[in-house]
Scaffold this motif. Structure first.
Motif, PDB file in Angstrom:
ATOM      1  N   ILE A  82     -19.957   6.827  10.671  1.00  0.00           N
ATOM      2  CA  ILE A  82     -19.126   5.900  10.377  1.00  0.00           C
ATOM      3  C   ILE A  82     -19.261   5.702   8.753  1.00  0.00           C
ATOM      4  O   ILE A  82     -20.259   5.519   8.113  1.00  0.00           O
ATOM      5  CB  ILE A  82     -19.410   4.209  10.794  1.00  0.00           C
ATOM      6  N   VAL A  83     -17.998   6.220   8.130  1.00  0.00           N
ATOM      7  CA  VAL A  83     -18.112   6.072   6.688  1.00  0.00           C
ATOM      8  C   VAL A  83     -17.868   4.752   6.008  1.00  0.00           C
ATOM      9  O   VAL A  83     -17.070   3.768   6.539  1.00  0.00           O
ATOM     10  CB  VAL A  83     -16.943   7.322   5.996  1.00  0.00           C
ATOM     11  N   MET A  84     -17.824   4.613   4.718  1.00  0.00           N
ATOM     12  CA  MET A  84     -17.481   3.392   3.856  1.00  0.00           C
ATOM     13  C   MET A  84     -16.246   3.793   2.999  1.00  0.00           C
ATOM     14  O   MET A  84     -16.246   4.966   2.176  1.00  0.00           O
ATOM     15  CB  MET A  84     -18.602   3.009   3.083  1.00  0.00           C
ATOM     16  N   LEU A  85     -15.284   2.949   3.116  1.00  0.00           N
ATOM     17  CA  LEU A  85     -14.005   3.306   2.287  1.00  0.00           C
ATOM     18  C   LEU A  85     -13.288   2.316   1.602  1.00  0.00           C
ATOM     19  O   LEU A  85     -13.542   1.165   2.145  1.00  0.00           O
ATOM     20  CB  LEU A  85     -12.848   3.905   3.219  1.00  0.00           C
ATOM     21  N   ASP A  86     -12.908   2.163   0.579  1.00  0.00           N
ATOM     22  CA  ASP A  86     -12.340   1.266  -0.140  1.00  0.00           C
ATOM     23  C   ASP A  86     -10.921   0.913   0.035  1.00  0.00           C
ATOM     24  O   ASP A  86      -9.915   2.181  -0.277  1.00  0.00           O
ATOM     25  CB  ASP A  86     -12.468   1.210  -1.703  1.00  0.00           C
ATOM     26  N   GLN A  87     -10.114   0.222   0.970  1.00  0.00           N
ATOM     27  CA  GLN A  87      -9.002   0.388   1.436  1.00  0.00           C
ATOM     28  C   GLN A  87      -7.923  -0.052   0.283  1.00  0.00           C
ATOM     29  O   GLN A  87      -6.678   0.315   0.462  1.00  0.00           O
ATOM     30  CB  GLN A  87      -8.649  -0.690   2.626  1.00  0.00           C
ATOM     31  N   ASP A  94      -5.711   8.835   2.067  1.00  0.00           N
ATOM     32  CA  ASP A  94      -5.896  10.291   1.941  1.00  0.00           C
ATOM     33  C   ASP A  94      -7.292  10.656   2.422  1.00  0.00           C
ATOM     34  O   ASP A  94      -7.772  11.447   2.650  1.00  0.00           O
ATOM     35  CB  ASP A  94      -5.221  11.188   0.643  1.00  0.00           C
ATOM     36  N   ARG A  95      -8.354   9.824   1.569  1.00  0.00           N
ATOM     37  CA  ARG A  95      -9.695   9.913   1.694  1.00  0.00           C
ATOM     38  C   ARG A  95     -10.113   9.612   3.261  1.00  0.00           C
ATOM     39  O   ARG A  95     -11.076  10.215   3.813  1.00  0.00           O
ATOM     40  CB  ARG A  95     -10.125   8.613   0.636  1.00  0.00           C
ATOM     41  N   LEU A  96      -9.311   8.617   3.861  1.00  0.00           N
ATOM     42  CA  LEU A  96      -9.523   8.387   5.236  1.00  0.00           C
ATOM     43  C   LEU A  96      -9.304   9.857   6.062  1.00  0.00           C
ATOM     44  O   LEU A  96     -10.129  10.205   6.717  1.00  0.00           O
ATOM     45  CB  LEU A  96      -8.687   7.044   5.727  1.00  0.00           C
ATOM     46  N   ARG A  97      -7.892  10.080   5.931  1.00  0.00           N
ATOM     47  CA  ARG A  97      -7.851  11.406   6.595  1.00  0.00           C
ATOM     48  C   ARG A  97      -8.815  12.589   6.198  1.00  0.00           C
ATOM     49  O   ARG A  97      -9.306  13.132   7.327  1.00  0.00           O
ATOM     50  CB  ARG A  97      -6.297  11.954   6.103  1.00  0.00           C
ATOM     51  N   THR A 137      -0.484  -0.937   4.011  1.00  0.00           N
ATOM     52  CA  THR A 137      -0.161  -0.497   5.270  1.00  0.00           C
ATOM     53  C   THR A 137      -0.200   0.992   5.117  1.00  0.00           C
ATOM     54  O   THR A 137      -0.430   1.716   6.440  1.00  0.00           O
ATOM     55  CB  THR A 137       1.435  -0.681   5.241  1.00  0.00           C
ATOM     56  N   ALA A 138      -0.078   1.651   4.255  1.00  0.00           N
ATOM     57  CA  ALA A 138      -0.302   3.194   4.204  1.00  0.00           C
ATOM     58  C   ALA A 138      -1.868   3.605   4.661  1.00  0.00           C
ATOM     59  O   ALA A 138      -2.165   4.431   5.512  1.00  0.00           O
ATOM     60  CB  ALA A 138      -0.288   3.819   2.763  1.00  0.00           C
ATOM     61  N   PHE A 139      -2.593   2.841   4.369  1.00  0.00           N
ATOM     62  CA  PHE A 139      -4.085   2.960   4.721  1.00  0.00           C
ATOM     63  C   PHE A 139      -4.308   2.580   6.345  1.00  0.00           C
ATOM     64  O   PHE A 139      -4.881   3.694   7.004  1.00  0.00           O
ATOM     65  CB  PHE A 139      -5.001   1.889   4.205  1.00  0.00           C
ATOM     66  N   TRP A 140      -3.477   1.728   6.897  1.00  0.00           N
ATOM     67  CA  TRP A 140      -3.812   1.547   8.186  1.00  0.00           C
ATOM     68  C   TRP A 140      -3.084   2.413   8.953  1.00  0.00           C
ATOM     69  O   TRP A 140      -3.274   2.733  10.201  1.00  0.00           O
ATOM     70  CB  TRP A 140      -3.403  -0.080   8.632  1.00  0.00           C
ATOM     71  N   GLU A 141      -1.839   3.048   8.438  1.00  0.00           N
ATOM     72  CA  GLU A 141      -1.093   4.096   9.005  1.00  0.00           C
ATOM     73  C   GLU A 141      -1.969   5.187   9.255  1.00  0.00           C
ATOM     74  O   GLU A 141      -2.156   5.829  10.113  1.00  0.00           O
ATOM     75  CB  GLU A 141       0.017   4.383   8.442  1.00  0.00           C
ATOM     76  N   ALA A 142      -2.730   5.621   8.079  1.00  0.00           N
ATOM     77  CA  ALA A 142      -3.734   6.640   8.414  1.00  0.00           C
ATOM     78  C   ALA A 142      -4.682   6.463   9.429  1.00  0.00           C
ATOM     79  O   ALA A 142      -5.308   7.601  10.032  1.00  0.00           O
ATOM     80  CB  ALA A 142      -4.318   6.978   7.040  1.00  0.00           C
ATOM     81  N   ALA A 148      -8.937   6.529  13.890  1.00  0.00           N
ATOM     82  CA  ALA A 148     -10.424   6.052  13.299  1.00  0.00           C
ATOM     83  C   ALA A 148     -10.547   4.817  14.171  1.00  0.00           C
ATOM     84  O   ALA A 148      -9.855   3.644  14.009  1.00  0.00           O
ATOM     85  CB  ALA A 148      -9.929   5.759  11.901  1.00  0.00           C
ATOM     86  N   LEU A 149     -11.729   4.576  14.279  1.00  0.00           N
ATOM     87  CA  LEU A 149     -12.623   3.178  14.790  1.00  0.00           C
ATOM     88  C   LEU A 149     -12.824   2.352  13.593  1.00  0.00           C
ATOM     89  O   LEU A 149     -13.069   2.782  12.414  1.00  0.00           O
ATOM     90  CB  LEU A 149     -13.802   3.615  15.462  1.00  0.00           C
ATOM     91  N   VAL A 150     -12.388   1.111  13.621  1.00  0.00           N
ATOM     92  CA  VAL A 150     -12.343   0.224  12.504  1.00  0.00           C
ATOM     93  C   VAL A 150     -13.516  -0.824  12.673  1.00  0.00           C
ATOM     94  O   VAL A 150     -13.379  -1.596  13.828  1.00  0.00           O
ATOM     95  CB  VAL A 150     -11.103  -0.635  12.400  1.00  0.00           C
ATOM     96  N   GLN A 151     -14.572  -0.534  12.087  1.00  0.00           N
ATOM     97  CA  GLN A 151     -15.845  -1.301  12.364  1.00  0.00           C
ATOM     98  C   GLN A 151     -15.834  -2.296  11.302  1.00  0.00           C
ATOM     99  O   GLN A 151     -15.728  -2.137  10.139  1.00  0.00           O
ATOM    100  CB  GLN A 151     -17.186  -0.421  12.429  1.00  0.00           C
ATOM    101  N   ILE A 152     -16.170  -3.651  11.686  1.00  0.00           N
ATOM    102  CA  ILE A 152     -16.015  -4.614  10.633  1.00  0.00           C
ATOM    103  C   ILE A 152     -17.279  -5.591  10.881  1.00  0.00           C
ATOM    104  O   ILE A 152     -17.653  -5.874  11.811  1.00  0.00           O
ATOM    105  CB  ILE A 152     -14.901  -5.624  10.993  1.00  0.00           C
ATOM    106  N   LEU A 153     -17.907  -5.924   9.638  1.00  0.00           N
ATOM    107  CA  LEU A 153     -19.080  -6.795   9.554  1.00  0.00           C
ATOM    108  C   LEU A 153     -18.318  -8.202   9.066  1.00  0.00           C
ATOM    109  O   LEU A 153     -17.998  -7.958   7.749  1.00  0.00           O
ATOM    110  CB  LEU A 153     -20.138  -6.361   8.741  1.00  0.00           C
ATOM    111  N   ALA A 154     -18.135  -9.086  10.034  1.00  0.00           N
ATOM    112  CA  ALA A 154     -17.529 -10.316   9.549  1.00  0.00           C
ATOM    113  C   ALA A 154     -18.384 -11.457  10.083  1.00  0.00           C
ATOM    114  O   ALA A 154     -18.940 -11.312  11.048  1.00  0.00           O
ATOM    115  CB  ALA A 154     -16.224 -10.380  10.006  1.00  0.00           C
ATOM    116  N   HIS A 155     -18.290 -12.634   9.374  1.00  0.00           N
ATOM    117  CA  HIS A 155     -18.940 -13.839   9.836  1.00  0.00           C
ATOM    118  C   HIS A 155     -18.142 -14.598  10.868  1.00  0.00           C
ATOM    119  O   HIS A 155     -16.910 -14.510  10.831  1.00  0.00           O
ATOM    120  CB  HIS A 155     -19.212 -14.702   8.734  1.00  0.00           C
ATOM    121  N   VAL A 156     -18.718 -15.435  11.929  1.00  0.00           N
ATOM    122  CA  VAL A 156     -17.716 -16.273  12.805  1.00  0.00           C
ATOM    123  C   VAL A 156     -16.810 -16.849  12.073  1.00  0.00           C
ATOM    124  O   VAL A 156     -15.861 -17.100  12.725  1.00  0.00           O
ATOM    125  CB  VAL A 156     -18.780 -16.871  13.799  1.00  0.00           C
TER     126      VAL A 156
END
Length: 289
Positions: A82-87, A94-97, A137-142, A148-156
């Motif tokens: 799982i990589v780290m990207l700045d959306q 393109d980095r995501l692709r 939107t371009a990032f989410w379209e990619a 791609a699996l979207v992995q999120i660390l978020a607080h409740v």
């Protein structure tokens, strides 16, 4: 058996220096070598019977430096990444692709709990940049194009932002890390944790990770104050969408690798078949592997 949340890193170099002081300080307290590379991870996996693992990008270098994560998945068939990207960055789509074109890369991680200007240095559940990220939107379209699996660390306390993201992009698959930092003293059906129920419908492909239990719990092994959260997740999402991960070696300051797995055997509501799902099949389903 598949461990869905591990970390590995290598020695600093001129091209890939260690720059995250908070993490450099933290690893001094780990009960592993200062350099914990893929070979060490695999040896520890073998010792407790873990067959495969997901290496989640470790931001000890500049936080979007995925070089070692990519090296791990290219060199070892037993490891996915799982990589780290700045959306928000120019060229993020393109980095995501490019990252997803590497065999073994499953997706990317968002540190929604981190201040954007101090990413992976500290946590602040009051931050809300994830709402702004929805507009990229371009990032989410990619992400959709590459599955791609979207992995999120978020607080409740940030779950309303996560829900908005999922509702905006319902075709994506999501994995929410570390019990969403739920408070073990608050019953899962009473607090903000219960907001997760909105994501449990068949309309969405969302899994919740019962990972990093060692740090989420306020008790010793087997971390019984988090067992009701596991029960609630199974009742709400079904075992097919509840995922175990160790977060080793981050939790080695308080537990062994084996302990970060064996606690599941002490959760009364889990059958042997349930544990089989949590330690492999559920993540394989959500990640499409």
């Amino acid at each position: 058996m598949l461990d869905t949340h591990t970390h590995a890193w290598t020695r600093p170099t001129r091209d890939h220096p260690w720059v995250n002081g908070a993490i450099v300080d933290a690893i001094d307290g780990f009960d592993v070598d200062t350099v914990y590379d893929a070979e060490r991870l695999l040896a520890d996996m073998d010792a407790i019977g873990v067959d495969e693992a997901v290496v989640v990008g470790y931001p000890i270098c500049e936080w979007t430096d995925n070089a070692y994560t990519l090296e791990c998945v290219e060199e070892f068939d037993r490891l996915s990444g799982i990589v780290m990207l700045d959306q928000f960055a120019d060229g993020a789509a393109d980095r995501l692709r490019t990252s997803m074109a590497v065999d073994g890369v499953l997706g990317f991680r968002l540190g929604a709990i981190c201040p954007y200007d101090r990413m992976w240095e500290t946590f602040d559940p009051s931050v809300s940049w994830l709402r702004e990220a929805i507009d990229e939107t371009a990032f989410w379209e990619a992400a959709r194009e590459t599955d791609a699996l979207v992995q999120i660390l978020a607080h409740v306390d940030q779950l309303k932002d996560v829900i908005e993201l999922v509702e905006t992009y319902p075709a994506l698959s999501y994995a929410l890390d570390h019990f969403c930092h739920a408070d073990p003293s608050i019953p899962p059906e009473d607090g903000a944790f219960a907001d997760l129920e909105a994501l449990a419908t068949e309309e969405y492909d969302v899994a919740v990770k019962v990972s990093e239990v060692v740090h989420r719990s306020e008790e010793e092994f087997p971390y019984e104050d988090m067992h009701d959260h596991v029960r609630w997740l199974l009742e709400t999402f079904g075992r097919e969408r509840v995922v175990w991960g160790s977060d080793f070696p981050n939790v080695s300051d308080e537990a062994t690798y084996e302990g970060s797995l064996r606690w599941l055997e002490h959760v009364d509501c889990l059958s042997k078949k349930d544990r089989s799902w949590l330690t492999g099949r559920s993540f394989e389903t959500v990640a499409g592997i």
